[in-house]
Design an enzyme around this catalytic site. Structure first.
Site, short mmCIF file in Angstrom:
data_model
loop_
_atom_site.label_atom_id
_atom_site.label_comp_id
_atom_site.label_asym_id
_atom_site.label_seq_id
_atom_site.Cartn_x
_atom_site.Cartn_y
_atom_site.Cartn_z
N ASN A 60 0.35 -1.54 0.33
CA ASN A 60 0.13 0.21 -0.11
C ASN A 60 0.82 1.55 0.16
OD1 ASN A 60 -2.47 -0.85 0.15
ND2 ASN A 60 -2.03 -1.67 2.38
N TYR A 61 2.29 1.49 0.26
CA TYR A 61 2.96 2.38 0.52
C TYR A 61 3.30 2.77 -0.15
CZ TYR A 61 0.06 3.73 4.65
OH TYR A 61 -0.95 3.59 5.66
N LEU A 62 4.51 1.78 -0.68
CA LEU A 62 5.66 1.97 -1.13
C LEU A 62 5.20 1.42 -2.81
CD1 LEU A 62 7.98 -0.16 0.91
CD2 LEU A 62 8.37 1.89 0.33
#
Length: 704
Positions: free
Chosen positions: A662-664
């Site tokens: 979800n973030y990278l």
DNA sequence: AATTTAGACTCAGAAAGTTGGGA
DNA sequence: CTCCCAACTTTCTGAGTCTAAAT
């Protein structure tokens, strides 16, 4: 088990000020770890420096925070000296918005009062409602993401909704899959009340069964769970039922039966299991994919949740309540106008509603019976580009940083608080923290921090301790900018109108997440608090992965990656419980290491013997060269095992998956893989490779 | 006009289920 | 080779964020 800090959940590690002299990376405060390069790279770490200040060898695009530590104020404008001129052109945002700031206008009429919350989180002050929006998006931010396609939506009711984004033109799907109906227990399986078997109706039995299977969980020791369950069970039992309370209930027969059934299932033959599986797959096949504008898209979730007892995370006020069965009459379907309306297995019932709303991506939804605020949705899997590629770039970040630094010097409490909140969000990747009702778990984010959640320690240290999303504890001690330190200390003591604060009062009582987001949105379209989380996660990974490494074998490189990934997970506070059996597994690994080392020793003896032209032990003599080769091979095996064991232990309390998914920004990872000749599959599993297909042809020199 | 509420995503870790690699 | 167990995937069920609409 070792007694190192590593054995604690990461949030619970105590962070000793580095002055105490530990060189162990894991002993340093999280914030330092986040922003600091490996000690080996630069000797000492910036122990006493403000958040984000490190002695790193600056990569030119890294956040100003990673610039030289000589200036304790890692933030003031001098830090932008590290930024290439070309990137500095937009430095005006902050000043501009402040110039238009109408200072201290009329007092804001008190609060969004959530009156009956035992005085908790209330905005108890009359601070002016600070920051006016700078009229328009500032020009500085005009490389913000491109406008989304907006089209009038004739399909929806009325002219109001005319300007929403169209998500599809054609949409066909098979609806949702309902869980199996309840199957009654054999007549000899009954719960006991006061030692006597009780006859229950089907509905009552189903609810009782939900409770029975939880017999061995520690929910049984939570009074709230028991009370909530009893309240709902009582309703199902109806008035004047023989069962008067939970105390005398004994669900053991039902529990035992359920366990026996489970065992039976496990004991089935391979063929039987396979047959069941195939049947299941056949039943589900038609739900798995939706046709969206001619494409076949995988449906993320098409299963209607079965009934059961609500658990909730942490100390949820509604734990133990009965989550009732969902029927078609509860479900709204969204589907293309010309498509056949999905069928369902409940004759005589109708879908609650069938819509043809092209502006949304869900296929079906229903209201959660317990937490009525939320609803469950079935939609197709998002697979497009990286969501968080928000357009937030280094230069914007610099501008925003300058802006909130300025706010620290403001006379207006609200702006001071805004400045501090943004600082935390930017530096610590905290979540926004929206207001919650009292029937939700009592967790907080940045804007809902309470006085008791922060502790000002000597030396500009601030210690955070609170329960965040999913009731996961966030515990972190960081060194902050002296100005922030002074402000936080003030906010802990009294509110904007000089009333003393209690521990359970809001730290930032003059603002909330909505205010913060409004401010950010005015600065740049598409900017919100959560963007910082994503941005900081990606930029951190990018920075770490560009650090030189001397790892040569794939496993070591993968370990490098995992380490970087771990940093990000720590930044985002993605924790997990130590997997059960971890200790045992580690023991096994060390046994194996021991054995390997002994084998190595044997080989070395053999080599000596061989060099003297003798056989070793009862084995045939081998050429020294062959023994050499065997030794090298053994050493490689040992090194690999060592790396794996260390990584495993290192990651036992850290959940890497969430950030990876979800973030990278996957382009960072793909580029790194290319540079280091690591096969993608070592880092991304099959699902992820598919999900991130669009990132696969990125340039190896890609920089976030 | 400020708040509240609804709606639509987006993110979360544990548990269950599956697989595959090495003894 | 085959069986077992650890690693990896998927499922499950919740819990946040954030914008828009309603009061």
């Amino acid at each position: 088990m070792s007694d190192s800090d590593d054995d604690m959940p990461l949030a619970q590690r105590t962070h000793k000020p580095a002055a105490e002299g530990s060189d162990d990376e894991d002993d340093r405060p999280l914030a330092h770890r986040q922003f600091t390069h490996k000690p080996s790279a630069n000797g000492n770490t910036a122990a006493a420096a403000p958040i984000g200040t490190t002695t790193s060898t600056a990569v030119s695009v890294s956040r100003p925070a990673t610039a030289d530590a000589t200036d304790l104020n890692g933030w003031d404008s001098s830090s932008s000296d590290d930024i290439p001129l070309a990137q500095r052109k937009k430095a005006l945002v902050a000043q501009k918005s402040q110039a238009t700031q109408p200072k201290g206008q009329k007092a804001k009429p008190v609060a969004k009062d959530i009156a009956n919350r035992e005085g908790k989180r209330k905005r108890q002050d009359e601070a002016p409602k600070g920051r006016q929006a700078p009229s328009k998006k500032t020009k500085a931010l005009d490389d913000a993401p491109p406008r989304k396609k907006r089209v009038a939506n004739p399909a929806s009711q009325g002219a109001k909704e005319e300007d929403k984004e169209i998500k599809w033109e054609k949409l066909r799907h098979a609806g949702v899959l309902f869980p199996p109906e309840y199957v009654r227990l054999p007549s000899n399986v009954k719960m006991l009340y006061d030692g006597q078997p009780v006859d229950l109706t089907e509905e009552q039995e189903e609810v009782a069964q939900m409770f029975a299977i939880m017999k061995e969980t520690d929910y049984m020791r939570k009074q709230l769970f028991l009370d909530n369950f009893w309240n709902d069970f009582k309703k199902v039992l109806g008035k004047d039922h023989v069962i008067k309370g939970l105390k005398k209930c004994d669900f053991t027969p039902m529990y035992d039966h359920a366990m026996a059934e489970r065992e039976k299932k496990k004991a089935l033959s391979k063929e039987e299991k396979l047959a069941i599986k195939q049947k299941k797959e056949a039943d589900e096949a038609k739900f798995k994919y939706a046709q969206v504008d001619g494409r076949t898209e995988q449906v993320g979730n098409f299963r209607v949740e079965p009934p059961g007892l609500f658990r909730g995370r942490g100390e949820h006020p509604r734990m133990g309540k009965v989550k009732s069965r969902i029927y078609p009459r509860d479900i709204t379907i969204n589907i293309g106008m010309e498509e056949p309306i999905p069928e369902h297995p409940y004759p005589g019932q109708q879908w609650k509603e069938v819509r043809h709303d092209k502006t949304v991506t869900w296929l079906a939804f229903w209201k959660e019976p317990i937490v009525r605020r939320t609803s469950s949705m079935c939609g197709w899997l998002p697979n497009s580009t990286f969501k968080s590629d928000s357009g937030l770039g280094q230069n914007h970040v610099d501008d925003i940083r300058k802006m909130y630094e300025k706010d620290w010097d403001s006379k207006d409490t609200q702006r001071q608080q805004m400045g501090c909140a943004l600082y935390f969000i930017d530096q610590l990747a905290l979540r926004a923290g929206h207001e919650k009702d009292e029937d939700e778990a009592d967790t907080v984010g940045c804007c809902t921090l309470k006085v008791e959640n922060v502790e000002c320690m000597p030396g500009d240290h601030i210690k955070f301790d609170f329960l965040g999303k999913d009731s996961i504890r966030y515990e972190n001690e960081v060194v902050v900018h002296p100005k922030v330190y002074a402000l936080i200390k003030k906010f802990c003591q009294h509110s904007a109108n000089n009333k003393p604060k209690k521990p359970e009062d809001q730290l930032f009582e003059t603002m909330d997440a909505t205010d913060l987001n409004k401010t950010l949105k005015d600065l740049m379209d598409g900017l919100s608090v959560k963007v910082f989380r994503t941005y900081n996660a990606s930029i951190t990974l990018d920075r770490l992965l560009w650090e030189p490494s001397d790892s040569e074998v794939i496993d070591a490189k993968k370990a490098d990656y995992d380490r970087a990934n771990k940093e990000v997970a720590i930044l985002c506070n993605h924790q997990r419980a130590v997997p059960k059996g971890h200790a045992g597994q580690m023991e096994k690994l060390s046994e194996r290491m021991h054995k390997l080392n002994e084998e190595l020793l044997e080989l070395q003896h053999e080599l000596k013997a061989s060099e003297k032209g003798k056989a070793y032990g009862d084995k045939k003599r081998r050429d020294p060269e062959r023994v050499h080769a065997a030794i090298d091979a053994k050493k490689a095996v040992i090194a690999k095992a060592e790396i794996n064991a260390r990584v495993k232990d290192d990651l036992k309390t850290v959940a890497l998956g969430t950030s990876k998914i979800n973030y990278l920004d996957p382009r960072i990872t793909v580029a790194w893989c290319k540079r280091n000749e690591v096969p993608m599959e070592k880092i991304f599993n099959k699902t992820l490779v598919t999900k991130f297909f669009w990132a696969m042809d990125v340039d190896p020199d890609f920089k976030f």
